[in-house]
Design a protein around this motif. Structure first.
Motif, PDB file in Angstrom:
ATOM      1  N   ALA A 124      44.915   6.501 -19.205  1.00 27.70           N
ATOM      2  CA  ALA A 124      44.482   6.112 -20.561  1.00 27.70           C
ATOM      3  C   ALA A 124      42.962   6.019 -20.644  1.00 27.70           C
ATOM      4  O   ALA A 124      42.315   5.467 -19.752  1.00 27.70           O
ATOM      5  N   PRO A 177      39.769   4.418 -22.874  1.00 28.08           N
ATOM      6  CA  PRO A 177      39.570   3.347 -23.856  1.00 28.08           C
ATOM      7  C   PRO A 177      39.414   3.895 -25.280  1.00 28.08           C
ATOM      8  O   PRO A 177      38.772   4.926 -25.483  1.00 28.08           O
ATOM      9  N   ASP A 178      40.003   3.194 -26.252  1.00 26.12           N
ATOM     10  CA  ASP A 178      39.750   3.517 -27.654  1.00 26.12           C
ATOM     11  C   ASP A 178      38.397   2.965 -28.081  1.00 26.12           C
ATOM     12  O   ASP A 178      37.725   3.524 -28.929  1.00 26.12           O
ATOM     13  N   TRP A 179      38.042   1.835 -27.503  1.00 26.83           N
ATOM     14  CA  TRP A 179      36.731   1.234 -27.768  1.00 26.83           C
ATOM     15  C   TRP A 179      36.373   0.354 -26.576  1.00 26.83           C
ATOM     16  O   TRP A 179      37.219  -0.384 -26.067  1.00 26.83           O
ATOM     17  N   ALA A 180      35.129   0.423 -26.140  1.00 23.92           N
ATOM     18  CA  ALA A 180      34.674  -0.444 -25.051  1.00 23.92           C
ATOM     19  C   ALA A 180      33.294  -0.961 -25.392  1.00 23.92           C
ATOM     20  O   ALA A 180      32.475  -0.228 -25.962  1.00 23.92           O
ATOM     21  N   ARG A 216      43.148  -4.852 -17.123  1.00 22.85           N
ATOM     22  CA  ARG A 216      42.861  -3.984 -18.272  1.00 22.85           C
ATOM     23  C   ARG A 216      43.036  -2.500 -17.961  1.00 22.85           C
ATOM     24  O   ARG A 216      43.125  -1.687 -18.874  1.00 22.85           O
ATOM     25  N   VAL A 243      49.864 -11.984 -27.345  1.00 21.35           N
ATOM     26  CA  VAL A 243      50.778 -12.132 -26.208  1.00 21.35           C
ATOM     27  C   VAL A 243      50.412 -13.389 -25.424  1.00 21.35           C
ATOM     28  O   VAL A 243      51.274 -14.210 -25.110  1.00 21.35           O
ATOM     29  N   GLU A 244      49.140 -13.541 -25.127  1.00 21.34           N
ATOM     30  CA  GLU A 244      48.672 -14.700 -24.360  1.00 21.34           C
ATOM     31  C   GLU A 244      47.372 -15.181 -24.969  1.00 21.34           C
ATOM     32  O   GLU A 244      46.521 -14.373 -25.352  1.00 21.34           O
ATOM     33  N   LEU A 289      37.325  -4.772 -25.138  1.00 22.41           N
ATOM     34  CA  LEU A 289      37.981  -3.511 -24.774  1.00 22.41           C
ATOM     35  C   LEU A 289      39.269  -3.353 -25.562  1.00 22.41           C
ATOM     36  O   LEU A 289      40.084  -4.279 -25.641  1.00 22.41           O
ATOM     37  N   LEU A 290      39.441  -2.172 -26.114  1.00 24.90           N
ATOM     38  CA  LEU A 290      40.697  -1.771 -26.757  1.00 24.90           C
ATOM     39  C   LEU A 290      41.160  -0.534 -26.014  1.00 24.90           C
ATOM     40  O   LEU A 290      40.506   0.513 -26.063  1.00 24.90           O
ATOM     41  N   ALA A 291      42.258  -0.669 -25.283  1.00 24.32           N
ATOM     42  CA  ALA A 291      42.711   0.447 -24.436  1.00 24.32           C
ATOM     43  C   ALA A 291      44.202   0.327 -24.188  1.00 24.32           C
ATOM     44  O   ALA A 291      44.705  -0.781 -23.960  1.00 24.32           O
ATOM     45  N   ASP A 292      44.878   1.467 -24.256  1.00 21.39           N
ATOM     46  CA  ASP A 292      46.273   1.532 -23.811  1.00 21.39           C
ATOM     47  C   ASP A 292      47.168   0.538 -24.568  1.00 21.39           C
ATOM     48  O   ASP A 292      48.140   0.025 -24.028  1.00 21.39           O
ATOM     49  N   GLY A 293      46.815   0.292 -25.820  1.00 22.24           N
ATOM     50  CA  GLY A 293      47.664  -0.570 -26.651  1.00 22.24           C
ATOM     51  C   GLY A 293      47.363  -2.056 -26.549  1.00 22.24           C
ATOM     52  O   GLY A 293      48.056  -2.873 -27.145  1.00 22.24           O
ATOM     53  N   TRP A 294      46.332  -2.418 -25.781  1.00 21.67           N
ATOM     54  CA  TRP A 294      45.986  -3.828 -25.600  1.00 21.67           C
ATOM     55  C   TRP A 294      44.543  -4.064 -26.008  1.00 21.67           C
ATOM     56  O   TRP A 294      43.679  -3.229 -25.766  1.00 21.67           O
ATOM     57  N   PHE A 295      44.278  -5.238 -26.593  1.00 26.57           N
ATOM     58  CA  PHE A 295      42.888  -5.628 -26.799  1.00 26.57           C
ATOM     59  C   PHE A 295      42.721  -7.116 -26.517  1.00 26.57           C
ATOM     60  O   PHE A 295      43.671  -7.893 -26.604  1.00 26.57           O
ATOM     61  N   ASP A 296      41.492  -7.468 -26.138  1.00 18.70           N
ATOM     62  CA  ASP A 296      41.153  -8.866 -25.906  1.00 18.70           C
ATOM     63  C   ASP A 296      40.319  -9.357 -27.071  1.00 18.70           C
ATOM     64  O   ASP A 296      39.616  -8.582 -27.740  1.00 18.70           O
ATOM     65  N   GLN A 349      42.164 -14.279 -25.985  1.00 26.55           N
ATOM     66  CA  GLN A 349      43.552 -13.871 -26.106  1.00 26.55           C
ATOM     67  C   GLN A 349      43.676 -12.401 -25.753  1.00 26.55           C
ATOM     68  O   GLN A 349      42.710 -11.645 -25.822  1.00 26.55           O
ATOM     69  N   ILE A 350      44.883 -12.020 -25.339  1.00 30.33           N
ATOM     70  CA  ILE A 350      45.178 -10.601 -25.210  1.00 30.33           C
ATOM     71  C   ILE A 350      46.348 -10.322 -26.132  1.00 30.33           C
ATOM     72  O   ILE A 350      47.292 -11.111 -26.236  1.00 30.33           O
ATOM     73  N   ARG A 391      48.686  -7.134 -28.461  1.00 31.95           N
ATOM     74  CA  ARG A 391      49.058  -5.742 -28.684  1.00 31.95           C
ATOM     75  C   ARG A 391      48.295  -5.247 -29.890  1.00 31.95           C
ATOM     76  O   ARG A 391      48.099  -5.964 -30.862  1.00 31.95           O
TER      77      ARG A 391
END
Lengths: 263, 263
Positions: free
Chosen positions: A111, A113-116, A213, B206-207, B229-236, B254-255, B257
Motif C-alpha cells: 500500500a 500512503p494516500d496522504w502523509a 501503520r 477503532v481506538e 498518515l492516511l494509508a491502507d484504509g486507516w488514519f490517525d 485515535q486510529i 477507519r
C-alpha cells in the motif's frame, strides 16, 4: 543468545491461552522491557485472531515483570471482517502484570500512503552515532542494536539538552529480520526523553498506546522520541518509527511517572 | 435539555457496577458520541477508585451505542497510591459496546508545568468562527457549543484544505462548568480531520487514547486536531485541548477507519 522470534514465541495451551518463558535477555536491570512484553502479547493476540497484524495496542503496565514463566490470556471482544479486538492479559505469579486492548487487522505491504505529513527526522549517519549501553545493565543492549544521535544524548555527560528528545537507529542484533512485533520493541526502546530535562532515575510507563501503520521494510529503523509536557509528576513521550524506505511504520504515545529531577 | 453532569451521572448498583440511561442529546445521527461514552465510563472508574481524575483512558469502540439504558462494569486491575488502573466495559443489550483501560490519579489544580513544549495554536476570535452543525443531525450540537476556524472547514463547501487539520473553540451549551469529564468530550468532538483530505462519510473510531494533563480553567477550550498518515484504509488523528489559561489540559490520539475518498 536466542533470537527475537524465539524470545517472543507463545505456545497455545487452550482457547485464548498461551504460555511463554519470558527471556531475561530483554531486561533492563531486573525489569523486562515493556516493548518486549507488548510484542509477546501481540503475538498471542494475532494468533487468536483472523488477521495478520497488531494494528493498535493500548497497554497498562501494572507491575514489574521478570524473566521466567508467564501466561498470556486473550479474550476476544469483537471479531470483525476488517478488524478484531481483544483484551489481552499477561499473567505472572497469578497476577496480571500488563493488560492490553489489542486490535488486529491486515495491512497490505504494497500500500502507498494516500496522504502523509512531515517525513522522517534528519538523522546523522550510523558511524557518527553512539552505541550507549544502559548502566543499569541487563541483556537488552545485547538484543537490540541501537545507535543514538549524540546531539540528543547530552544527559549522558551531565549536559542534558533541555529538550525532551532522543533519536536513534534501531535493529535487532545480528540483523535478524524486522517484523510487526519488532515495532512493539522499537516504540519502547529509547531512554526516557525526560533525561534531557535533567530527570534522574527510572521512569515507569503507566500507559502506552502504539499503532502499526505499515509493514516495515528490512534495514535500520529510525526511532524518534519527543515529549510535550512534564507537569505534576507526569510526562508524555511520543515515538515515531520510520523504516529504511522512509515510511512511518509505527507511532506511539506513553504517559509515565517522572523520575525525580535535580531541580 | 439535561446538563452534561446529569447526562453522565452513573448510579452504583453493586461493587463496580453502575447503571445509566444514555442521553440521546449526545448522538450524532443515531450513534452516541464516543467522547460522551468515555466521559460516562471515566465517571464510573473515578467513582470506583481512590483518586479524583481520569489520567489515562484507552478505549476500543466495538459497536454503535444508542440512547437508552446501559451498564458500566469497572474491574480494578491495580490500586496504587499514585495511580489506580481498571478495566471498564460499557454494556448495552448484553454486549460490550466499548472497553476501556482507565488509570485514575489526582492532579494538583495549582501545579505549574516543569516543562512545556509549543503553546496553543493561533485561533481566530470567536466572532470570526463558524458554528457549523453536522448535517447528520442529532442533539450533539445542542449540547456542545463549538465555533470552528473557517480556514480548517473548507470541506464544508467542497473545498477541502488538503491538510488533515481542524481547529475550534469548545464549551458546553449554557456555559455549564468544565470538569475532567468535559475533556473526554472535547477530544472526540471535532469533525474527522480527514474530511479535509476529501474523505466522505462516517469515520468510525477503532481506538482512542486520551490523557488528562491538567485541571481545566473555566472558559472556552481551544481544540486542535491534526493527522499524520492516511494509508491502507486507516488514519490517525491527534487532538490537543488548551484551556483559557493557555495550558495543555488534554491530548489524544485515535486510529480510525477511513471513510471513502472521492479519489
Amino acid at each position: 543468545m536466542s533470537g527475537f522470534g524465539d524470545a517472543t514465541a507463545v505456545k497455545q495451551v487452550g482457547e485464548g491461552r498461551y504460555e511463554i518463558v519470558l527471556d531475561g535477555g530483554y531486561a533492563i536491570g531486573e525489569a523486562l522491557n515493556g516493548g518486549y512484553l507488548m510484542a509477546v502479547m501481540a503475538r498471542a493476540a494475532v494468533d487468536a485472531s483472523p488477521h495478520a497484524h497488531p494494528i493498535s495496542t493500548a497497554a497498562n503496565f501494572h507491575r514489574v515483570t521478570k524473566a521466567g514463566p508467564a501466561e498470556v490470556v486473550v479474550e476476544s471482544r469483537k471479531a470483525g471482517r476488517t478488524a478484531a479486538a481483544s483484551l489481552v492479559s499477561l499473567v505472572q505469579d497469578g497476577r496480571s502484570v500488563v493488560d492490553a486492548l489489542i486490535t488486529t487487522g491486515t495491512l497490505d505491504a504494497a500500500a502507498e500512503p494516500d496522504w502523509a505529513g512531515e517525513g522522517p527526522p534528519a538523522m546523522p549517519p550510523l558511524e557518527e552515532c553512539t552505541d550507549f549501553r544502559p548502566p543499569s545493565g541487563g541483556g537488552f543492549a545485547d538484543q537490540v542494536d541501537m545507535r543514538f544521535d549524540r546531539s540528543t544524548m547530552g544527559w549522558l555527560d551531565g549536559r542534558p539538552s533541555g529538550r525532551p528528545e532522543v533519536r536513534g537507529w534501531f535493529r535487532h542484533h545480528g540483523d535478524e529480520p524486522l517484523d510487526a512485533y519488532s515495532l512493539a520493541l522499537a516504540v519502547d526502546a529509547l531512554p526516557p526523553v525526560v533525561l534531557n530535562l535533567d530527570a534522574q532515575g527510572w521512569a515507569p510507563t503507566v500507559e502506552l498506546t502504539w499503532h502499526m501503520r505499515a509493514v516495515p521494510a528490512q534495514g535500520w529503523l529510525a526511532v524518534h522520541g519527543t515529549g510535550r509536557l512534564l507537569a505534576d509528576g507526569w510526562f508524555d513521550e511520543e515515538v515515531e518509527v520510520w523504516d529504511s524506505a522512509d515510511r512511518l511504520v509505527a507511532q506511539s504515545r506513553q504517559i509515565a511517572r517522572v523520575p525525580r529531577t535535580r531541580g
